[in-house]
Scaffold this motif. Structure first.
Motif, PDB file in Angstrom:
ATOM      1  N   UNK A 137      10.609  -5.389  -2.116  1.00 39.91           N
ATOM      2  CA  UNK A 137       9.227  -5.780  -2.415  1.00 39.91           C
ATOM      3  C   UNK A 137       8.469  -6.125  -1.134  1.00 39.91           C
ATOM      4  N   UNK A 138       9.134  -6.818  -0.221  1.00 35.61           N
ATOM      5  CA  UNK A 138       8.485  -7.140   1.056  1.00 35.61           C
ATOM      6  C   UNK A 138       8.176  -5.869   1.843  1.00 35.61           C
ATOM      7  N   UNK A 139       9.104  -4.918   1.810  1.00 32.63           N
ATOM      8  CA  UNK A 139       8.881  -3.647   2.511  1.00 32.63           C
ATOM      9  C   UNK A 139       7.694  -2.900   1.912  1.00 32.63           C
ATOM     10  N   UNK A 140       7.639  -2.860   0.591  1.00 32.83           N
ATOM     11  CA  UNK A 140       6.522  -2.196  -0.089  1.00 32.83           C
ATOM     12  C   UNK A 140       5.210  -2.895   0.255  1.00 32.83           C
ATOM     13  N   UNK A 141       5.237  -4.223   0.289  1.00 31.85           N
ATOM     14  CA  UNK A 141       4.014  -4.976   0.611  1.00 31.85           C
ATOM     15  C   UNK A 141       3.505  -4.627   2.010  1.00 31.85           C
ATOM     16  N   UNK A 142       4.429  -4.567   2.981  1.00 34.64           N
ATOM     17  CA  UNK A 142       4.025  -4.255   4.361  1.00 34.64           C
ATOM     18  C   UNK A 142       3.428  -2.852   4.451  1.00 34.64           C
ATOM     19  N   UNK A 143       4.110  -1.880   3.830  1.00 31.31           N
ATOM     20  CA  UNK A 143       3.609  -0.507   3.872  1.00 31.31           C
ATOM     21  C   UNK A 143       2.281  -0.377   3.129  1.00 31.31           C
ATOM     22  N   UNK A 144       2.145  -1.088   2.033  1.00 29.42           N
ATOM     23  CA  UNK A 144       0.917  -1.061   1.249  1.00 29.42           C
ATOM     24  C   UNK A 144      -0.270  -1.539   2.092  1.00 29.42           C
ATOM     25  N   UNK A 145      -0.079  -2.663   2.753  1.00 33.21           N
ATOM     26  CA  UNK A 145      -1.161  -3.191   3.593  1.00 33.21           C
ATOM     27  C   UNK A 145      -1.479  -2.223   4.733  1.00 33.21           C
ATOM     28  N   UNK A 146      -0.426  -1.635   5.294  1.00 33.79           N
ATOM     29  CA  UNK A 146      -0.614  -0.700   6.408  1.00 33.79           C
ATOM     30  C   UNK A 146      -1.411   0.533   5.961  1.00 33.79           C
ATOM     31  N   UNK A 147      -1.094   1.067   4.782  1.00 32.15           N
ATOM     32  CA  UNK A 147      -1.785   2.265   4.284  1.00 32.15           C
ATOM     33  C   UNK A 147      -3.258   1.965   4.015  1.00 32.15           C
ATOM     34  N   UNK A 148      -3.534   0.816   3.391  1.00 32.48           N
ATOM     35  CA  UNK A 148      -4.926   0.473   3.129  1.00 32.48           C
ATOM     36  C   UNK A 148      -5.719   0.338   4.427  1.00 32.48           C
ATOM     37  N   UNK A 149      -5.072  -0.218   5.445  1.00 39.70           N
ATOM     38  CA  UNK A 149      -5.760  -0.376   6.729  1.00 39.70           C
ATOM     39  C   UNK A 149      -5.992   0.967   7.397  1.00 39.70           C
ATOM     40  N   UNK A 150      -4.973   1.860   7.373  1.00 40.36           N
ATOM     41  CA  UNK A 150      -5.093   3.163   8.024  1.00 40.36           C
ATOM     42  C   UNK A 150      -6.179   4.017   7.377  1.00 40.36           C
ATOM     43  N   UNK A 151      -6.326   3.897   6.055  1.00 38.18           N
ATOM     44  CA  UNK A 151      -7.261   4.755   5.334  1.00 38.18           C
ATOM     45  C   UNK A 151      -8.616   4.098   5.106  1.00 38.18           C
ATOM     46  N   UNK A 152      -8.789   2.895   5.687  1.00 39.63           N
ATOM     47  CA  UNK A 152     -10.069   2.191   5.573  1.00 39.63           C
ATOM     48  C   UNK A 152     -10.490   1.972   4.122  1.00 39.63           C
ATOM     49  N   UNK A 153      -9.529   1.609   3.278  1.00 44.04           N
ATOM     50  CA  UNK A 153      -9.825   1.300   1.878  1.00 44.04           C
ATOM     51  C   UNK A 153     -10.066  -0.199   1.787  1.00 44.04           C
ATOM     52  N   UNK A 154     -11.277  -0.578   1.418  1.00 47.28           N
ATOM     53  CA  UNK A 154     -11.673  -1.980   1.392  1.00 47.28           C
ATOM     54  C   UNK A 154     -11.649  -2.477  -0.052  1.00 47.28           C
ATOM     55  N   UNK A 155     -10.827  -3.482  -0.299  1.00 47.36           N
ATOM     56  CA  UNK A 155     -10.716  -4.071  -1.631  1.00 47.36           C
ATOM     57  C   UNK A 155     -10.790  -5.583  -1.501  1.00 47.36           C
ATOM     58  N   UNK A 156     -11.276  -6.234  -2.545  1.00 47.57           N
ATOM     59  CA  UNK A 156     -11.244  -7.689  -2.559  1.00 47.57           C
ATOM     60  C   UNK A 156      -9.800  -8.158  -2.745  1.00 47.57           C
ATOM     61  N   UNK A 157      -9.584  -9.437  -2.476  1.00 49.23           N
ATOM     62  CA  UNK A 157      -8.208  -9.951  -2.574  1.00 49.23           C
ATOM     63  C   UNK A 157      -7.634  -9.797  -3.996  1.00 49.23           C
ATOM     64  N   UNK A 158      -8.361 -10.151  -5.071  1.00 51.78           N
ATOM     65  CA  UNK A 158      -7.789  -9.953  -6.417  1.00 51.78           C
ATOM     66  C   UNK A 158      -7.518  -8.488  -6.735  1.00 51.78           C
ATOM     67  N   UNK A 159      -8.415  -7.586  -6.313  1.00 54.62           N
ATOM     68  CA  UNK A 159      -8.222  -6.162  -6.596  1.00 54.62           C
ATOM     69  C   UNK A 159      -7.017  -5.628  -5.843  1.00 54.62           C
TER      70      UNK A 159
END
Length: 471
Positions: free
Chosen positions: A80-102
């Protein structure tokens, strides 16, 4: 307005249909590699043109392409921690902006597809839900407090439901396909699962999960719920400790297994207990428990291990108590034989609408063993083997109650005689709830000498003797 809100509104405001398609693997890491192999690693483009579902699918595809296929997915926290790190990395790389709850909601849905049971995961984690029913991809119902409710949870397609079913049954070595279109299984926490797929099911893959509480229901809770009275519990505890043979009967979903679980807790801790079930559900807390589980035939039609096989084998395992989750067929005769040959204190359940029906059903199931036995011989076996029948019912208001505690007292001619010790008396209905109480009949059971021989003294007031009945 945030990006994700605009995307969802463009889709009609519903995010419940946007579940992704996690796949089933056969061993450690194979689930991830299977998921990756079936995905096209399309780049994540600007999500304004797509739906929430498209955004979620693209992020999940990218995430799966980054994950190590050899990762041990049984180590949930680490994965789960690995998925969380990769998830955050992908959103940052692709410039996908979401609010914290979303962002949190999107991550939880993706993690549920990879590590859990997809759309069902939130329902499984809700302790107020007791049953989950999936009738095809678009119709999901739950049971809460004895009532059925439809919930706004959907799957993408029939294939999505099938992947979730495969994820449940594959680790147990069971299979479901057109040649074997239904299966019984269980979740790691012991929850009972039944799945039926086309061509048997005409509405698509159907999944029924009867959840087991993470913390098993206790005696105090049964009393608090009004399922049973303190006096009846004291009597049942004495019967278990005195090694009487007990049959718990009732309809489907009436709470038989829950009551069996509670009553099994009265067994002393220094006894060897063998439990036999189709899908291991009992949650015994004693130290010396051996759990046996039946097995269906493999794809070649071989290797089947039936409940009857396990009952016969258990007699060679020096059991002090044999607990069969449910008697459904010929194993009933072997269970009666065990009760009659020194394995006192055994317990089992059976489907029946009343204590008298329970005896008739036991007779029928004994005949299913294939032995050409006269009915009188079977009845003599039943009358000498079974000491007590507890009848459990699911009432009209959704509550579960013990309605009869009945002694099997012997034979008169060809008829098995029975004596009600406790009977539920309904006094009315208030606000849709049934009002009543499990009351003693004033009769003492004939097996009281067995209870007293075990050093247990029950006050006469338990049976309603020597005091005015309370109304």
């Amino acid at each position: 307005m945030s990006l994700l809100k605009r995307i969802e509104q463009g889709q009609g405001g519903s995010s419940s249909g946007g579940q992704s398609s996690g796949e089933q693997g056969s061993g450690e890491g194979s689930r991830l590699s299977s998921l990756q192999a079936r995905r096209v690693n399309a780049p994540i483009t600007s999500p304004q043109a797509g739906s929430y579902f498209d955004l979620k699918t693209r992020v999940q595809n990218k995430l799966l392409s980054e994950l190590d296929p050899s990762m041990d997915i049984t180590r949930t926290d680490e994965v789960r921690r690995t998925i969380q790190d990769l998830f955050e990395q992908i959103l940052a790389e692709e410039n996908i902006v979401l609010s914290r709850p979303e962002r949190a909601r999107l991550f939880e849905q993706i993690a549920a597809e990879i590590l859990g049971l997809g759309p069902l995961q939130p329902l499984l984690e809700d302790d107020t839900i007791t049953e989950i029913m999936v009738n095809g991809p678009k119709n999901v119902y739950i049971e809460r407090k004895g009532r059925l409710h439809r919930v706004p949870v959907t799957f993408e397609s029939n294939d999505h439901v099938m992947r979730i079913i495969d994820r449940i049954v594959a680790p147990l070595g069971r299979r479901i396909d057109e040649s074997s279109p239904y299966v019984d299984a269980r979740l790691p926490d012991g929850s009972r699962v039944n799945a039926v797929i086309p061509p048997i099911s005409l509405v698509g893959p159907t999944l029924t999960i009867r959840k087991f509480s993470k913390n098993p229901i206790t005696v105090d809770q049964l009393i608090q719920f009004g399922s049973v009275t303190p006096e009846a519990i004291q009597f049942l505890k004495a019967c278990v400790e005195a090694r009487l043979n007990i049959l718990i009967s009732g309809g489907t979903g009436s709470g038989k297994t829950t009551l069996l679980n509670v009553m099994s807790g009265f067994i002393p801790n220094d006894e060897r207990i063998i439990t036999i079930e189709n899908a291991a559900e009992l949650q015994l807390r004693q130290e010396h428990v051996v759990t046996l589980e039946s097995r269906p035939p493999n794809i070649e039609g071989r290797g089947e291990i039936t409940i009857r096989d396990l009952v016969i084998n258990s007699l060679r395992m020096r059991p002090e108590r044999i607990i069969v989750g449910e008697c459904r067929g010929g194993e009933t005769l072997d269970m009666l034989q065990a009760m009659n040959t020194g394995h006192d204190g055994s317990m089992t359940t059976a489907h029946a609408n009343s204590p008298r029906d329970a005896l008739a059903r036991v007779e029928t199931m004994c005949l299913m063993a294939g032995m050409d036995l006269p009915v009188r011989a079977i009845r003599e076996q039943v009358s000498s083997a079974v000491d007590l029948i507890c009848q459990q019912e699911r009432m009209r208001d959704g509550t579960r109650k013990v309605t009869h505690i009945t002694e099997v007292s012997g034979m008169e001619g060809d008829i098995i005689t029975m004596t009600d010790i406790f009977v539920f008396e309904q006094t009315g209905v208030e606000n849709g709830k049934i009002v009543g109480r499990l009351r003693p009949t004033g009769l003492r059971p004939k097996f009281m000498d067995k209870i007293e021989a075990a050093g247990i003294n029950l006050p006469p007031s338990i049976f309603g003797i020597g005091e005015r009945r309370r109304y």
